[in-house]
Write a protein that holds these residues in place. Structure first.
Motif, mmCIF file in Angstrom:
data_model
loop_
_atom_site.group_PDB
_atom_site.id
_atom_site.type_symbol
_atom_site.label_atom_id
_atom_site.label_comp_id
_atom_site.label_asym_id
_atom_site.label_seq_id
_atom_site.Cartn_x
_atom_site.Cartn_y
_atom_site.Cartn_z
ATOM 1 N N PRO A 62 0.838 -1.329 -0.021
ATOM 2 C CA PRO A 62 -0.054 -0.107 0.004
ATOM 3 C C PRO A 62 0.824 1.283 0.042
ATOM 4 C CG PRO A 62 -0.118 -0.903 2.079
ATOM 5 C CD PRO A 62 0.629 -1.952 1.280
ATOM 6 N N THR A 63 2.081 1.206 0.281
ATOM 7 C CA THR A 63 3.012 2.407 0.320
ATOM 8 C C THR A 63 4.178 1.958 -0.627
ATOM 9 O OG1 THR A 63 1.948 2.991 2.640
ATOM 10 C CG2 THR A 63 4.279 4.071 1.943
ATOM 11 N N VAL A 64 4.757 2.898 -1.304
ATOM 12 C CA VAL A 64 5.844 2.638 -2.121
ATOM 13 C C VAL A 64 6.481 3.966 -2.111
ATOM 14 C CG1 VAL A 64 5.219 0.766 -3.214
ATOM 15 C CG2 VAL A 64 4.510 3.046 -4.218
ATOM 16 N N PHE A 65 7.755 3.863 -2.537
ATOM 17 C CA PHE A 65 8.701 5.045 -2.752
ATOM 18 C C PHE A 65 9.123 5.047 -4.136
ATOM 19 C CE2 PHE A 65 9.128 3.932 1.694
ATOM 20 C CZ PHE A 65 8.793 4.974 2.190
ATOM 21 N N THR A 66 9.538 6.309 -4.614
ATOM 22 C CA THR A 66 10.036 6.416 -5.985
ATOM 23 C C THR A 66 11.194 5.220 -6.314
ATOM 24 O OG1 THR A 66 11.914 8.047 -5.523
ATOM 25 C CG2 THR A 66 9.709 8.760 -6.165
ATOM 26 N N GLY A 67 11.188 4.640 -7.509
ATOM 27 C CA GLY A 67 12.080 3.644 -7.714
ATOM 28 C C GLY A 67 11.602 2.221 -7.082
ATOM 29 N N ASP A 68 10.818 1.869 -6.342
ATOM 30 C CA ASP A 68 10.306 0.625 -5.916
ATOM 31 C C ASP A 68 9.347 -0.019 -6.909
ATOM 32 O OD1 ASP A 68 11.345 1.158 -3.243
ATOM 33 O OD2 ASP A 68 9.461 1.561 -2.317
ATOM 34 N N SER A 69 9.446 -1.298 -6.713
ATOM 35 C CA SER A 69 8.689 -2.269 -7.460
ATOM 36 C C SER A 69 7.122 -2.008 -7.019
ATOM 37 C CB SER A 69 9.101 -3.501 -7.505
ATOM 38 O OG SER A 69 10.223 -3.743 -8.256
ATOM 39 N N LEU A 70 6.265 -2.027 -7.918
ATOM 40 C CA LEU A 70 4.745 -1.976 -7.450
ATOM 41 C C LEU A 70 4.237 -3.144 -8.502
ATOM 42 C CD1 LEU A 70 2.597 -0.988 -5.759
ATOM 43 C CD2 LEU A 70 2.063 0.729 -7.513
ATOM 44 N N ASN A 71 3.577 -4.030 -7.676
ATOM 45 C CA ASN A 71 3.165 -5.113 -8.515
ATOM 46 C C ASN A 71 1.552 -5.325 -8.079
ATOM 47 O OD1 ASN A 71 5.614 -5.764 -9.767
ATOM 48 N ND2 ASN A 71 6.082 -6.816 -7.720
ATOM 49 N N TYR A 72 0.837 -5.653 -9.142
ATOM 50 C CA TYR A 72 -0.728 -6.007 -8.758
ATOM 51 C C TYR A 72 -1.059 -7.046 -9.369
ATOM 52 C CZ TYR A 72 -1.446 -2.708 -12.467
ATOM 53 O OH TYR A 72 -1.425 -2.064 -13.642
ATOM 54 N N VAL A 73 -2.341 -7.699 -8.721
ATOM 55 C CA VAL A 73 -3.038 -8.796 -9.443
ATOM 56 C C VAL A 73 -4.311 -8.269 -9.767
ATOM 57 C CG1 VAL A 73 -3.741 -11.153 -8.981
ATOM 58 C CG2 VAL A 73 -1.522 -10.653 -8.118
ATOM 59 N N VAL A 74 -4.703 -8.684 -11.100
ATOM 60 C CA VAL A 74 -5.935 -8.534 -11.472
ATOM 61 C C VAL A 74 -6.840 -9.907 -11.676
ATOM 62 C CG1 VAL A 74 -7.641 -7.464 -13.326
ATOM 63 C CG2 VAL A 74 -5.302 -6.266 -12.765
ATOM 64 N N ARG A 75 -7.818 -9.838 -10.990
ATOM 65 C CA ARG A 75 -8.780 -11.261 -10.867
ATOM 66 C C ARG A 75 -10.061 -11.151 -11.623
ATOM 67 N NH1 ARG A 75 -7.107 -13.407 -6.351
ATOM 68 N NH2 ARG A 75 -5.490 -14.805 -7.489
ATOM 69 N N VAL A 76 -10.442 -11.944 -12.314
ATOM 70 C CA VAL A 76 -11.975 -12.034 -13.098
ATOM 71 C C VAL A 76 -12.456 -13.459 -12.884
ATOM 72 C CG1 VAL A 76 -12.841 -12.159 -15.489
ATOM 73 C CG2 VAL A 76 -10.665 -10.664 -15.037
ATOM 74 N N THR A 77 -13.709 -13.118 -12.175
ATOM 75 C CA THR A 77 -14.460 -14.629 -11.882
ATOM 76 C C THR A 77 -15.713 -14.566 -12.357
ATOM 77 O OG1 THR A 77 -13.169 -14.133 -9.574
ATOM 78 C CG2 THR A 77 -15.100 -15.880 -10.017
ATOM 79 N N ASN A 78 -16.244 -15.292 -13.156
ATOM 80 C CA ASN A 78 -17.469 -15.791 -13.608
ATOM 81 C C ASN A 78 -18.411 -16.380 -12.362
ATOM 82 O OD1 ASN A 78 -19.874 -16.285 -14.607
ATOM 83 N ND2 ASN A 78 -19.310 -17.487 -16.530
ATOM 84 N N VAL A 79 -19.159 -15.281 -11.847
ATOM 85 C CA VAL A 79 -20.266 -16.017 -10.703
ATOM 86 C C VAL A 79 -21.743 -15.962 -11.213
ATOM 87 C CG1 VAL A 79 -18.857 -15.197 -8.773
ATOM 88 C CG2 VAL A 79 -20.478 -13.341 -9.834
ATOM 89 N N SER A 80 -21.670 -16.166 -12.674
ATOM 90 C CA SER A 80 -22.997 -16.100 -13.392
ATOM 91 C C SER A 80 -23.474 -17.585 -13.136
ATOM 92 C CB SER A 80 -22.919 -15.995 -14.764
ATOM 93 O OG SER A 80 -22.619 -14.644 -15.054
ATOM 94 N N ASN A 81 -24.779 -17.961 -13.710
ATOM 95 C CA ASN A 81 -24.998 -19.456 -13.699
ATOM 96 C C ASN A 81 -25.229 -19.840 -15.287
ATOM 97 O OD1 ASN A 81 -27.153 -17.729 -14.827
ATOM 98 N ND2 ASN A 81 -28.940 -18.524 -13.622
#
Length: 186
Positions: A62-81
């Motif tokens: 949640p907190t980074v400084f200049t030059g730091d790595s920042l990685n994130y995950v995007v998740r897609v879920t089908n909760v349909s029928n």
């Protein structure tokens, strides 16, 4: 004498969406002592569709400084029928982020780019077919996502050195399907 037994049957009902449909179930039973008998249960049901896609995002820190790595995950879920088609996620990478390489686990080459894309193999996600970079926008596209299916991908970035202290980095991804309205995750 007087014993009761029951059977539970799970079935998928098909019919015209959002139109009252008559559903009739006829059960037959017999025993050595009793000839073939039947029982009928009839009801009117409004058959509907539950078209829903979930889009979520998590960040490595949640907190980074200049030059730091920042990685994130995007998740897609089908909760349909039912199966969802033409699933597209667009994730414009925030302008405060950059990176000098693109990582493809199926390749040994490195190419200069703003983000690197690394898939999670949760449900057969293929980098070449499903994930691409258009400028600084990560685009995930899949023809279909089955009921209950989850797909995820990593976006690896670096915080640009020229950014001021205490600047908010807000990442917003957008998802659409042929069956659902656009949804947003931040």
């Amino acid at each position: 004498v007087g014993a009761i037994d029951s059977v539970v049957i799970v079935a998928t009902v098909s019919g015209s969406p959002y139109k009252p449909e008559k559903v009739t179930n006829i059960a037959y039973a017999k025993s050595n002592e009793v000839p073939l008998q039947n029982a009928t249960a009839t009801f009117i049901s409004l058959i509907g569709k539950l078209d829903k896609l979930l889009l979520s995002m998590s960040v490595s820190s949640p907190t980074v400084f200049t030059g730091d790595s920042l990685n994130y995950v995007v998740r897609v879920t089908n909760v349909s029928n039912r199966r969802l088609t033409n699933v597209i996620v667009r994730d414009p990478v925030p302008f405060q982020l950059e990176n000098i390489r693109v990582e493809d686990p199926n390749s040994t080459r490195n190419t200069k780019a703003k983000v690197s894309i690394v898939p999670l193999k949760e449900s057969g996600l293929s980098v070449a077919d499903s994930l691409r970079l258009e400028g600084s926008v990560v685009v995930y596209q899949k023809d279909t996502i089955d009921v209950g299916e989850v797909d995820s991908f990593y976006v690896k970035t670096t915080v640009r050195l020229d950014r001021p202290n205490f600047e908010l980095i807000l990442n917003t991804a957008f998802a659409t399907t042929n069956e659902t309205e656009q949804i947003i995750a931040q």
